[in-house]
Enzyme design. Sequence first.
Site, PDB file in Angstrom:
ATOM      1  N   SER A 240       8.857  -5.090   3.376  1.00 23.43           N
ATOM      2  CA  SER A 240       7.774  -4.156   3.026  1.00 23.43           C
ATOM      3  C   SER A 240       6.932  -3.928   4.277  1.00 23.43           C
ATOM      4  O   SER A 240       6.979  -4.737   5.218  1.00 23.43           O
ATOM      5  CB  SER A 240       6.904  -4.803   1.941  1.00 23.43           C
ATOM      6  OG  SER A 240       5.724  -4.061   1.731  1.00 23.43           O
TER       7      SER A 240
ATOM      8  N   TYR B  60       1.886 -12.176  -1.223  1.00 22.89           N
ATOM      9  CA  TYR B  60       2.931 -11.152  -1.069  1.00 22.89           C
ATOM     10  C   TYR B  60       3.236 -10.973   0.430  1.00 22.89           C
ATOM     11  O   TYR B  60       4.397 -10.932   0.830  1.00 22.89           O
ATOM     12  CB  TYR B  60       2.476  -9.835  -1.702  1.00 22.89           C
ATOM     13  CG  TYR B  60       3.540  -8.751  -1.720  1.00 22.89           C
ATOM     14  CD1 TYR B  60       4.722  -8.916  -2.433  1.00 22.89           C
ATOM     15  CD2 TYR B  60       3.361  -7.551  -1.021  1.00 22.89           C
ATOM     16  CE1 TYR B  60       5.702  -7.916  -2.454  1.00 22.89           C
ATOM     17  CE2 TYR B  60       4.323  -6.551  -1.039  1.00 22.89           C
ATOM     18  CZ  TYR B  60       5.490  -6.735  -1.759  1.00 22.89           C
ATOM     19  OH  TYR B  60       6.457  -5.750  -1.771  1.00 22.89           O
TER      20      TYR B  60
HETATM   21  N1  LIG Z   1       7.586   0.110  -4.560  1.00 22.11           N
HETATM   22  C1  LIG Z   1       7.007  -0.117  -3.400  1.00 22.11           C
HETATM   23  O1  LIG Z   1       5.996   0.516  -3.040  1.00 22.11           O
HETATM   24  C2  LIG Z   1       7.602  -1.126  -2.459  1.00 22.11           C
HETATM   25  C3  LIG Z   1       7.104  -1.159  -1.146  1.00 22.11           C
HETATM   26  C4  LIG Z   1       7.618  -2.116  -0.274  1.00 22.11           C
HETATM   27  C5  LIG Z   1       8.588  -2.983  -0.685  1.00 22.11           C
HETATM   28  N2  LIG Z   1       9.052  -2.946  -1.963  1.00 22.11           N
HETATM   29  C6  LIG Z   1      10.064  -3.931  -2.362  1.00 22.11           C
HETATM   30  O2  LIG Z   1      11.152  -3.272  -2.962  1.00 22.11           O
HETATM   31  C7  LIG Z   1      11.848  -4.191  -3.804  1.00 22.11           C
HETATM   32  C8  LIG Z   1      12.182  -3.497  -5.118  1.00 22.11           C
HETATM   33  O3  LIG Z   1      10.988  -3.212  -5.811  1.00 22.11           O
HETATM   34  P1  LIG Z   1      10.711  -1.842  -6.584  1.00 22.11           P
HETATM   35  O4  LIG Z   1       9.580  -1.180  -5.896  1.00 22.11           O
HETATM   36  O5  LIG Z   1      11.969  -1.098  -6.800  1.00 22.11           O
HETATM   37  O6  LIG Z   1      10.105  -2.430  -7.954  1.00 22.11           O
HETATM   38  P2  LIG Z   1      10.690  -2.554  -9.439  1.00 22.11           P
HETATM   39  O7  LIG Z   1      11.021  -1.198  -9.975  1.00 22.11           O
HETATM   40  O8  LIG Z   1       9.674  -3.367 -10.161  1.00 22.11           O
HETATM   41  O9  LIG Z   1      12.031  -3.380  -9.245  1.00 22.11           O
HETATM   42  C9  LIG Z   1      12.057  -4.767  -9.115  1.00 22.11           C
HETATM   43  C10 LIG Z   1      13.428  -5.256  -9.506  1.00 22.11           C
HETATM   44  O10 LIG Z   1      13.474  -6.687  -9.352  1.00 22.11           O
HETATM   45  C11 LIG Z   1      14.074  -7.230 -10.502  1.00 22.11           C
HETATM   46  N3  LIG Z   1      13.654  -8.598 -10.773  1.00 22.11           N
HETATM   47  C12 LIG Z   1      12.411  -9.061 -11.013  1.00 22.11           C
HETATM   48  N4  LIG Z   1      12.436 -10.371 -11.274  1.00 22.11           N
HETATM   49  C13 LIG Z   1      13.743 -10.745 -11.195  1.00 22.11           C
HETATM   50  C14 LIG Z   1      14.425 -11.981 -11.380  1.00 22.11           C
HETATM   51  N5  LIG Z   1      13.757 -13.111 -11.663  1.00 22.11           N
HETATM   52  N6  LIG Z   1      15.765 -12.008 -11.247  1.00 22.11           N
HETATM   53  C15 LIG Z   1      16.445 -10.871 -10.961  1.00 22.11           C
HETATM   54  N7  LIG Z   1      15.859  -9.687 -10.755  1.00 22.11           N
HETATM   55  C16 LIG Z   1      14.522  -9.627 -10.883  1.00 22.11           C
HETATM   56  C17 LIG Z   1      13.649  -6.301 -11.634  1.00 22.11           C
HETATM   57  O11 LIG Z   1      14.578  -6.387 -12.719  1.00 22.11           O
HETATM   58  P3  LIG Z   1      14.373  -7.183 -14.081  1.00 22.11           P
HETATM   59  O12 LIG Z   1      12.923  -7.125 -14.436  1.00 22.11           O
HETATM   60  O13 LIG Z   1      15.270  -6.438 -15.030  1.00 22.11           O
HETATM   61  O14 LIG Z   1      14.876  -8.572 -13.804  1.00 22.11           O
HETATM   62  C18 LIG Z   1      13.761  -4.940 -10.953  1.00 22.11           C
HETATM   63  O15 LIG Z   1      15.084  -4.478 -11.036  1.00 22.11           O
HETATM   64  C19 LIG Z   1      10.945  -5.421  -3.933  1.00 22.11           C
HETATM   65  O16 LIG Z   1      11.436  -6.452  -3.120  1.00 22.11           O
HETATM   66  C20 LIG Z   1       9.608  -4.929  -3.416  1.00 22.11           C
HETATM   67  O17 LIG Z   1       8.825  -5.972  -2.886  1.00 22.11           O
HETATM   68  C21 LIG Z   1       8.600  -2.031  -2.860  1.00 22.11           C
END
Ligand SMILES: NC(=O)c1ccc[n+]([C@@H]2O[C@H](COP(=O)([O-])OP(=O)(O)OC[C@H]3O[C@@H](n4cnc5c(N)ncnc54)[C@H](OP(=O)(O)O)[C@@H]3O)[C@@H](O)[C@H]2O)c1
Length: 252
Positions: free
Chosen positions: A149, A162
């Site tokens: 991130s 985080y």
């Molecule tokens: N969105 C942003 O602005 C942003 C910015 C920078 C970085 N990121 C990074 O991008 C990545 C993806 O996040 P996203 O933004 O796409 O958010 P998201 O839509 O909330 O996706 C998170 C994913 O992680 C899975 N997850 C959560 N707990 C888990 C567990 N215990 N075991 C297996 N899977 C698990 C969730 O699936 P289930 O709940 O079905 O398990 C979901 O598929 C993360 O690492 C986040 O830190 C996001």
Amino acid sequence: MKPALSGTVALVTGASSGIGAAAAAALAAQGAAVALAARRKDRLDTLAADIRDRGGTALVLESDIIDQQQATEAVERTVAELGRLDTLVNNAGVMLLGPAVGAPLPEWQQMVELNVLGLLYCAHAALPHLLRAAGDDPRRVADMVNISSVAGRVARSGSGVYNLTKHGVGAFSESLRQEVASRYVRVSLVEPGATATELVDQNRPEVLESIRSQFGQQMQAEDIADAITYIITRPRHVAVNEILIRPTEQVR
Ligand SMILES: NC(=O)c1ccc[n+]([C@@H]2O[C@H](COP(=O)([O-])OP(=O)(O)OC[C@H]3O[C@@H](n4cnc5c(N)ncnc54)[C@H](OP(=O)(O)O)[C@@H]3O)[C@@H](O)[C@H]2O)c1
């Protein structure tokens, strides 16, 4: 012409929503057979059906990767059922913000357990398979793409744990990159800025309000999937080590 990733297998963690779902669909569109890991099986089933409707191959892995055994099994089932592992997208993550003073400790534990340990369990289990795939046709190169991130670059008040987890992902990725680069396993880091996903929804209501008030322009999950796909589809002699990607208007 064959799609760039045909004959290869990719495992995407956190594939049930957001960046992981978009990345899995994008890699499948490039010809990779994809294994989809997350806890919400119904979401994974829907995505897998969509990928199969488009002629792709998808394997659903209902897994909680905080549990080391389930993380390892996700990797091993991918190899057992799809035959190999060329790409691991270490994407599953959670972002629970708010002041450190008085923060609920379970939130800190969940971030460290998932963003750091969960990622490490998957990486550890995948490495022998990635090294094997890197010595093999069709591409003779393999990829581990770790999703960090902007928070892995810049620490901010109210985001300490985080920040800690994502800085850790960056440090581990760079060290591992140096270790396995000569064996043609490319370790890459993707550092997104604000992206419209379900990530912020997990926060407590009082924290949610302050996050939402700070939110400006956002990217779409597909924008990050594009960056991931770019990394993985490079020719064997090109390793994109790191992509920092923000919405144009995001200044910090
Ligand atoms: N969105 C942003 O602005 C942003 C910015 C920078 C970085 N990121 C990074 O991008 C990545 C993806 O996040 P996203 O933004 O796409 O958010 P998201 O839509 O909330 O996706 C998170 C994913 O992680 C899975 N997850 C959560 N707990 C888990 C567990 N215990 N075991 C297996 N899977 C698990 C969730 O699936 P289930 O709940 O079905 O398990 C979901 O598929 C993360 O690492 C986040 O830190 C996001």
